[in-house]
Scaffold this motif. Structure first.
Motif, PDB file in Angstrom:
ATOM      1  N   VAL A   1      21.245 -17.833  16.625  1.00  0.00           N
ATOM      2  CA  VAL A   1      22.069 -17.211  15.510  1.00  0.00           C
ATOM      3  C   VAL A   1      22.334 -18.348  14.452  1.00  0.00           C
ATOM      4  CG1 VAL A   1      24.837 -16.776  15.340  1.00  0.00           C
ATOM      5  CG2 VAL A   1      23.494 -15.657  17.071  1.00  0.00           C
ATOM      6  N   ALA A   2      22.210 -19.773  14.884  1.00  0.00           N
ATOM      7  CA  ALA A   2      22.371 -20.697  13.833  1.00  0.00           C
ATOM      8  C   ALA A   2      21.230 -20.862  12.839  1.00  0.00           C
ATOM      9  CB  ALA A   2      22.621 -22.301  14.834  1.00  0.00           C
ATOM     10  N   ALA A   3      20.110 -20.404  13.518  1.00  0.00           N
ATOM     11  CA  ALA A   3      19.012 -20.529  12.860  1.00  0.00           C
ATOM     12  C   ALA A   3      19.083 -19.322  11.590  1.00  0.00           C
ATOM     13  CB  ALA A   3      17.718 -20.253  13.517  1.00  0.00           C
ATOM     14  N   THR A   4      19.523 -18.180  11.918  1.00  0.00           N
ATOM     15  CA  THR A   4      19.875 -17.164  11.071  1.00  0.00           C
ATOM     16  C   THR A   4      20.742 -17.578   9.927  1.00  0.00           C
ATOM     17  OG1 THR A   4      21.542 -16.002  12.041  1.00  0.00           O
ATOM     18  CG2 THR A   4      19.351 -15.337  12.958  1.00  0.00           C
ATOM     19  N   ILE A   5      21.460 -18.181  10.257  1.00  0.00           N
ATOM     20  CA  ILE A   5      22.602 -18.746   9.213  1.00  0.00           C
ATOM     21  C   ILE A   5      21.952 -19.773   8.319  1.00  0.00           C
ATOM     22  CG2 ILE A   5      24.812 -19.841   9.039  1.00  0.00           C
ATOM     23  CD1 ILE A   5      25.710 -18.706  11.501  1.00  0.00           C
ATOM     24  N   LEU A   6      21.123 -20.562   8.787  1.00  0.00           N
ATOM     25  CA  LEU A   6      20.372 -21.502   7.913  1.00  0.00           C
ATOM     26  C   LEU A   6      19.463 -20.772   6.973  1.00  0.00           C
ATOM     27  CD1 LEU A   6      19.894 -24.410   7.319  1.00  0.00           C
ATOM     28  CD2 LEU A   6      18.095 -24.375   9.198  1.00  0.00           C
TER      29      LEU A   6
ATOM     30  N   SER B   1      19.654 -17.583   5.958  1.00  0.00           N
ATOM     31  CA  SER B   1      20.623 -16.985   5.128  1.00  0.00           C
ATOM     32  C   SER B   1      21.216 -17.725   3.858  1.00  0.00           C
ATOM     33  CB  SER B   1      21.769 -16.029   5.766  1.00  0.00           C
ATOM     34  OG  SER B   1      22.508 -15.617   4.910  1.00  0.00           O
ATOM     35  N   SER B   2      21.548 -18.788   4.562  1.00  0.00           N
ATOM     36  CA  SER B   2      22.108 -19.843   3.415  1.00  0.00           C
ATOM     37  C   SER B   2      21.201 -20.267   2.177  1.00  0.00           C
ATOM     38  CB  SER B   2      22.669 -20.962   4.131  1.00  0.00           C
ATOM     39  OG  SER B   2      23.716 -20.627   5.135  1.00  0.00           O
ATOM     40  N   ALA B   3      19.916 -20.639   2.802  1.00  0.00           N
ATOM     41  CA  ALA B   3      18.931 -20.840   2.040  1.00  0.00           C
ATOM     42  C   ALA B   3      18.665 -19.964   0.980  1.00  0.00           C
ATOM     43  CB  ALA B   3      17.695 -21.298   2.856  1.00  0.00           C
ATOM     44  N   ILE B   4      18.306 -18.895   1.539  1.00  0.00           N
ATOM     45  CA  ILE B   4      18.092 -17.558   0.650  1.00  0.00           C
ATOM     46  C   ILE B   4      19.174 -17.355  -0.355  1.00  0.00           C
ATOM     47  CG2 ILE B   4      17.823 -15.119   0.685  1.00  0.00           C
ATOM     48  CD1 ILE B   4      16.299 -15.223   3.304  1.00  0.00           C
TER      49      ILE B   4
ATOM     50  N   LEU C   1      18.842 -17.244  -4.249  1.00  0.00           N
ATOM     51  CA  LEU C   1      19.258 -15.911  -4.979  1.00  0.00           C
ATOM     52  C   LEU C   1      20.570 -15.873  -6.020  1.00  0.00           C
ATOM     53  CD1 LEU C   1      18.575 -13.207  -2.367  1.00  0.00           C
ATOM     54  CD2 LEU C   1      16.825 -13.956  -4.587  1.00  0.00           C
ATOM     55  N   LEU C   2      21.494 -16.983  -5.931  1.00  0.00           N
ATOM     56  CA  LEU C   2      22.752 -17.023  -6.444  1.00  0.00           C
ATOM     57  C   LEU C   2      22.895 -16.844  -8.062  1.00  0.00           C
ATOM     58  CD1 LEU C   2      25.591 -17.243  -6.505  1.00  0.00           C
ATOM     59  CD2 LEU C   2      25.396 -19.751  -6.439  1.00  0.00           C
ATOM     60  N   HIS C   3      21.850 -17.335  -8.715  1.00  0.00           N
ATOM     61  CA  HIS C   3      21.555 -17.041 -10.159  1.00  0.00           C
ATOM     62  C   HIS C   3      21.373 -15.724 -10.415  1.00  0.00           C
ATOM     63  CE1 HIS C   3      21.161 -17.596 -14.536  1.00  0.00           C
ATOM     64  NE2 HIS C   3      20.124 -17.150 -14.397  1.00  0.00           N
ATOM     65  N   PHE C   4      20.353 -15.235  -9.563  1.00  0.00           N
ATOM     66  CA  PHE C   4      19.874 -13.718  -9.727  1.00  0.00           C
ATOM     67  C   PHE C   4      21.217 -12.915  -9.529  1.00  0.00           C
ATOM     68  CE2 PHE C   4      18.242  -9.700  -7.451  1.00  0.00           C
ATOM     69  CZ  PHE C   4      17.408  -9.265  -8.606  1.00  0.00           C
ATOM     70  N   TYR C   5      21.993 -12.882  -8.555  1.00  0.00           N
ATOM     71  CA  TYR C   5      23.024 -12.052  -8.136  1.00  0.00           C
ATOM     72  C   TYR C   5      24.062 -12.326  -9.328  1.00  0.00           C
ATOM     73  CZ  TYR C   5      22.044 -11.901  -3.090  1.00  0.00           C
ATOM     74  OH  TYR C   5      21.508 -11.465  -1.880  1.00  0.00           O
ATOM     75  N   ILE C   6      24.098 -13.398 -10.059  1.00  0.00           N
ATOM     76  CA  ILE C   6      25.219 -13.380 -11.037  1.00  0.00           C
ATOM     77  C   ILE C   6      24.597 -12.412 -12.255  1.00  0.00           C
ATOM     78  CG2 ILE C   6      26.279 -14.815 -12.638  1.00  0.00           C
ATOM     79  CD1 ILE C   6      26.045 -17.159 -10.466  1.00  0.00           C
TER      80      ILE C   6
END
Length: 304
Positions: A277-282, A284-287, A291-296
């Protein structure tokens, strides 16, 4: 360019937390920071946020559509999850974690960076809806056979932000005046909370160490969190709501947040592969950072 500049403070404080943990290592105790934030600063932030603007139509309807978007996506996940996971535990983790985003630690400060302080009432009430979903639906899939609905409901009311949220809504509804000096103190506490949460997130990104990355589980969860849920949410918000553009953008933004760290806490409690579960969060956070600028840009293009 304006969008990039608006989120630079978010990246800066996340990076600051990452560097601080890298340099100081055990001298920084994330648990103490989390407890300080959870029990003292976040309640102040929630109270400040929920009393900034009078209760209106968007204030009530935005958390409802947040839950509708989550529920619609969960329905699709239930239809195909059994076909992609041979392990029942992995399927439970997938269903329990993929929709639970970091709407408080990241969603609220990002909302301020993009939309200003007028976003805080909406990001705060949406965060409360996310907590409710987390402590009911998510816990159900973590526990399944040993699920106790009564204990889950009780656990919601042990969270300080819930009581402060109820108190803030009553103050707002009855239009109780808040002295200017007291409001200034609330604002100081709120911004301290927001900054500390970003630093905590940065230290967490450095601290997560996973020897064997569960790529199939991580990528399936990230597909739901960063593609499926945003697409479904945009369709629902654009075609089935009449929210104003700012509130619609805030709602979609909150649904795009990366996985919440609380997912690890639940996986430990119910013994469902906490390292995975910790790995999936890592992942997801990196992705999300990428993607943050693309989302905006997507939100700005679709929501006029």
């Amino acid at each position: 360019m304006e969008a990039i500049l608006s989120v630079l403070p978010i990246y800066f404080f996340i990076f600051l937390g990452f560097i601080a943990k890298k340099k100081l290592k055990t001298q920084i105790d994330e648990k103490s920071l989390v407890l300080l934030s959870l029990y003292f600063l976040q309640p102040i932030m929630i109270f400040w946020g929920l009393t900034k603007e009078p209760i209106n139509y968007e204030f009530i309807i935005s958390p409802l559509f947040f839950l509708i978007c989550m529920g619609s996506t969960l329905f699709l996940m239930l239809l195909y999850s059994k076909f992609i996971f041979s392990s029942k535990t992995d399927e439970n983790i997938f269903l329990a974690t993929a929709l639970i985003g970091n709407t408080g630690n990241l969603g609220i400060p990002l909302g301020i960076a993009l939309f200003g302080e007028q976003s805080v009432p909406y990001t705060s009430i949406i965060n409360i809806a996310n907590i409710f979903f987390m402590y009911t639906i998510s816990i159900y899939f973590f526990a399944r056979d040993k699920f106790n609905f009564r204990d889950s409901i009780k656990s919601i009311f042990k969270i300080p932000v819930i009581w402060f949220a109820v108190f803030a809504l009553l103050v707002n509804y009855f239009q109780v005046p808040i002295p200017k000096e007291f409001n200034f103190a609330l604002e100081m506490g709120a911004y301290t909370s927001l900054t500390l949460q970003l630093i905590i997130f940065g230290t967490y990104l450095y601290s997560v160490k996973v020897k064997a990355m569960p790529w199939k589980l991580s990528l399936q969860i990230s597909f739901v969190k960063h593609i499926l849920l945003p697409v479904i949410s945009i369709c629902i918000v654009v075609y089935f709501t009449n929210l104003n553009s700012m509130v619609a953008s805030i709602l979609i933004m909150e649904l795009m947040m990366p996985l919440a760290v609380n997912n690890v806490n639940f996986s430990v409690v119910y013994n469902t592969k906490p390292s995975d579960v910790a790995a999936t969060i890592l992942v997801s956070s990196a992705i999300f950072v990428g993607l943050l600028h693309f989302y905006i840009e997507v939100i700005d293009y679709i929501i006029k």
